[in-house]
Design an enzyme around this catalytic site. Structure first.
Site, PDB file in Angstrom:
ATOM      1  N   TYR A 253       0.842  -1.198   0.000  1.00 58.66           N
ATOM      2  CA  TYR A 253       0.000   0.000   0.000  1.00 58.66           C
ATOM      3  C   TYR A 253       0.880   1.254   0.000  1.00 58.66           C
ATOM      4  O   TYR A 253       1.404   1.660   1.046  1.00 58.66           O
ATOM      5  CB  TYR A 253      -0.923   0.017   1.222  1.00 58.66           C
ATOM      6  CG  TYR A 253      -1.966  -1.062   1.251  1.00 58.66           C
ATOM      7  CD1 TYR A 253      -2.351  -1.743   0.110  1.00 58.66           C
ATOM      8  CD2 TYR A 253      -2.599  -1.403   2.449  1.00 58.66           C
ATOM      9  CE1 TYR A 253      -3.319  -2.734   0.152  1.00 58.66           C
ATOM     10  CE2 TYR A 253      -3.573  -2.384   2.499  1.00 58.66           C
ATOM     11  CZ  TYR A 253      -3.918  -3.055   1.349  1.00 58.66           C
ATOM     12  OH  TYR A 253      -4.877  -4.030   1.406  1.00 58.66           O
TER      13      TYR A 253
ATOM     14  N   GLY B 273     -17.097   3.032  -0.386  1.00 55.48           N
ATOM     15  CA  GLY B 273     -17.708   4.295  -0.006  1.00 55.48           C
ATOM     16  C   GLY B 273     -19.032   4.569  -0.688  1.00 55.48           C
ATOM     17  O   GLY B 273     -19.779   5.462  -0.280  1.00 55.48           O
ATOM     18  N   PHE B 274     -19.360   3.776  -1.711  1.00 54.06           N
ATOM     19  CA  PHE B 274     -20.575   4.060  -2.477  1.00 54.06           C
ATOM     20  C   PHE B 274     -21.835   3.995  -1.620  1.00 54.06           C
ATOM     21  O   PHE B 274     -22.757   4.804  -1.788  1.00 54.06           O
ATOM     22  CB  PHE B 274     -20.702   3.089  -3.656  1.00 54.06           C
ATOM     23  CG  PHE B 274     -21.922   3.339  -4.482  1.00 54.06           C
ATOM     24  CD1 PHE B 274     -21.937   4.359  -5.426  1.00 54.06           C
ATOM     25  CD2 PHE B 274     -23.077   2.587  -4.299  1.00 54.06           C
ATOM     26  CE1 PHE B 274     -23.080   4.617  -6.171  1.00 54.06           C
ATOM     27  CE2 PHE B 274     -24.218   2.833  -5.031  1.00 54.06           C
ATOM     28  CZ  PHE B 274     -24.225   3.859  -5.974  1.00 54.06           C
TER      29      PHE B 274
ATOM     30  N   HIS C 140      -1.817 -12.191   0.691  1.00 54.35           N
ATOM     31  CA  HIS C 140      -2.635 -11.151   0.057  1.00 54.35           C
ATOM     32  C   HIS C 140      -3.480 -11.703  -1.092  1.00 54.35           C
ATOM     33  O   HIS C 140      -4.625 -11.284  -1.266  1.00 54.35           O
ATOM     34  CB  HIS C 140      -1.734 -10.019  -0.428  1.00 54.35           C
ATOM     35  CG  HIS C 140      -2.396  -8.691  -0.432  1.00 54.35           C
ATOM     36  ND1 HIS C 140      -1.713  -7.508  -0.310  1.00 54.35           N
ATOM     37  CD2 HIS C 140      -3.695  -8.329  -0.546  1.00 54.35           C
ATOM     38  CE1 HIS C 140      -2.549  -6.484  -0.342  1.00 54.35           C
ATOM     39  NE2 HIS C 140      -3.758  -6.962  -0.490  1.00 54.35           N
TER      40      HIS C 140
ATOM     41  N   PRO D 261     -16.306  -2.872   2.881  1.00 54.71           N
ATOM     42  CA  PRO D 261     -17.654  -3.200   3.375  1.00 54.71           C
ATOM     43  C   PRO D 261     -18.716  -2.171   3.006  1.00 54.71           C
ATOM     44  O   PRO D 261     -19.905  -2.441   3.166  1.00 54.71           O
ATOM     45  CB  PRO D 261     -17.452  -3.262   4.892  1.00 54.71           C
ATOM     46  CG  PRO D 261     -16.333  -2.305   5.154  1.00 54.71           C
ATOM     47  CD  PRO D 261     -15.402  -2.476   3.984  1.00 54.71           C
TER      48      PRO D 261
END
Length: 341
Positions: free
Chosen positions: A65, A224-225, A141, A220
């Site tokens: 990241y 952000g939608f 990962h 989850p």
């Protein structure tokens, strides 16, 4: 269950046999990767420390990241931010993939590699960046088709014996790989994409229950939608922000998802909560071993997310939401970066 017992159960969760974490974790990726230009280091460290002060004890990061200039930036941020609280928090990080930086995409294709020597180098590097001598939860990962589950699990078994990791898990797990790996070294948790818009992994629930494996849910809120705060004119940075290519944020998706957002809005009003809190409470009350890890850079959103554990949904209400989700038409949702085989 009386209120005190239920309240404590909703503040904390057990992953696997004994990994106790806050019921909502903090996904730290967005501070430096995939959600716009990286946040200034001092501001990011301050935000992560504020998350701890408000009650988060579970923090998720990964060795990849970052940006092309600072590819491991997120682990460095998390390590510095949590150094004063190390004995009071649980840190999850990940190994086993790199990026194909030649493909010309904003979300580069993933290159899996879980060879034992690669894992051993990764764990040593992550320990240094995180300023710690152990990792609470170490995730593979992505599955590497060229390395067997048994081989990976054997390395995890050795790392646990050496005290470098305390628990391990698999991200984007499937049943066959999970069972094979668990037979060699007990798996504590999986970490898969899960939201009201991405539910395919629910088929794993019986396996997780059989093997006593926890479920860390990433994305989850569908990136952000499901907050209901975005519209057809929302603009995302095409260089740094993956949302610029996510199908749920496309102009045509707004109409397709109207019914889904209205479902969340109505339940939120009924519960005196927000759409985000309903999205998270839905999965928390669905199974006692699910721990969502929404990411945000804003402290007010951290508070909102953490408070989801205080929004009560009955089994009947969860079932009603599930039934509605089965019938509602919705757009495609981002499924993650392509994994090169």
């Amino acid at each position: 269950m009386n209120w005190e017992r239920r309240h404590d159960a909703m503040k904390h969760r057990l992953l696997g046999k004994d990994l106790k974490v806050s019921a909502i974790g903090l996904g730290c990726m967005g501070f430096s990767h995939a959600y716009g230009a990286p946040m200034p280091q001092k501001e990011a460290i301050k935000a992560i420390r504020e998350a701890y002060e408000m009650g988060y004890t579970f923090f998720d990061t990964a060795e990849i990241y970052g940006t092309e200039q600072n590819p491991n930036e997120n682990e460095l941020l998390v390590g510095e931010a949590l150094k004063p609280y190390r004995n009071h928090v649980k840190i999850a990080t990940k190994f086993g993939i790199g990026f194909d930086k030649t493909d010309g995409r904003i979300n580069h294709s993933l290159l899996p590699n879980a060879q034992p020597d690669v894992i051993r180098k990764s764990v040593e590097d992550s320990l240094k960046r995180l300023k710690t001598d152990y990792i609470d939860l170490y995730f593979q990962h992505r599955i590497d088709p060229n390395t067997s589950s048994e081989t990976v699990a054997q390395v995890m078994k050795e790392l646990i014996k050496e005290g470098k990791i305390l628990h391990w898990g698999i991200s984007e797990a499937n049943e066959t790989y999970l069972r094979q790996a668990d037979a060699v070294c007990k798996v504590t948790a999986i970490e898969n994409r899960y939201s009201m818009m991405a539910r395919s992994c629910e088929t794993l629930f019986p396996v997780l229950e059989e093997l006593n494996i926890g479920f860390v849910a990433f994305s989850p809120i569908a990136n952000g939608f499901l907050s209901g705060k975005y519209h057809k004119d929302s603009v995302f940075d095409k260089k740094y922000d993956y949302r610029s290519i996510m199908p749920q944020f496309a102009t045509e998706a707004q109409e397709k998802n109207k019914e889904l957002l209205m479902l969340l809005h109505d339940m939120a009003e009924e519960k005196h909560a927000t759409e985000v809190q309903i999205s998270l409470a839905w999965m928390i009350y669905k199974k006692p071993y699910i721990v969502p890890i929404p990411g945000t850079r804003k402290t007010e959103r951290m508070k909102e997310n953490l408070s989801s554990a205080e929004v009560f949904l009955s089994k009947k209400e969860v079932r009603a939401l599930d039934e509605a989700l089965e019938k509602i038409s919705m757009s495609e949702v981002f499924e993650g970066s392509n994994v090169k085989r």
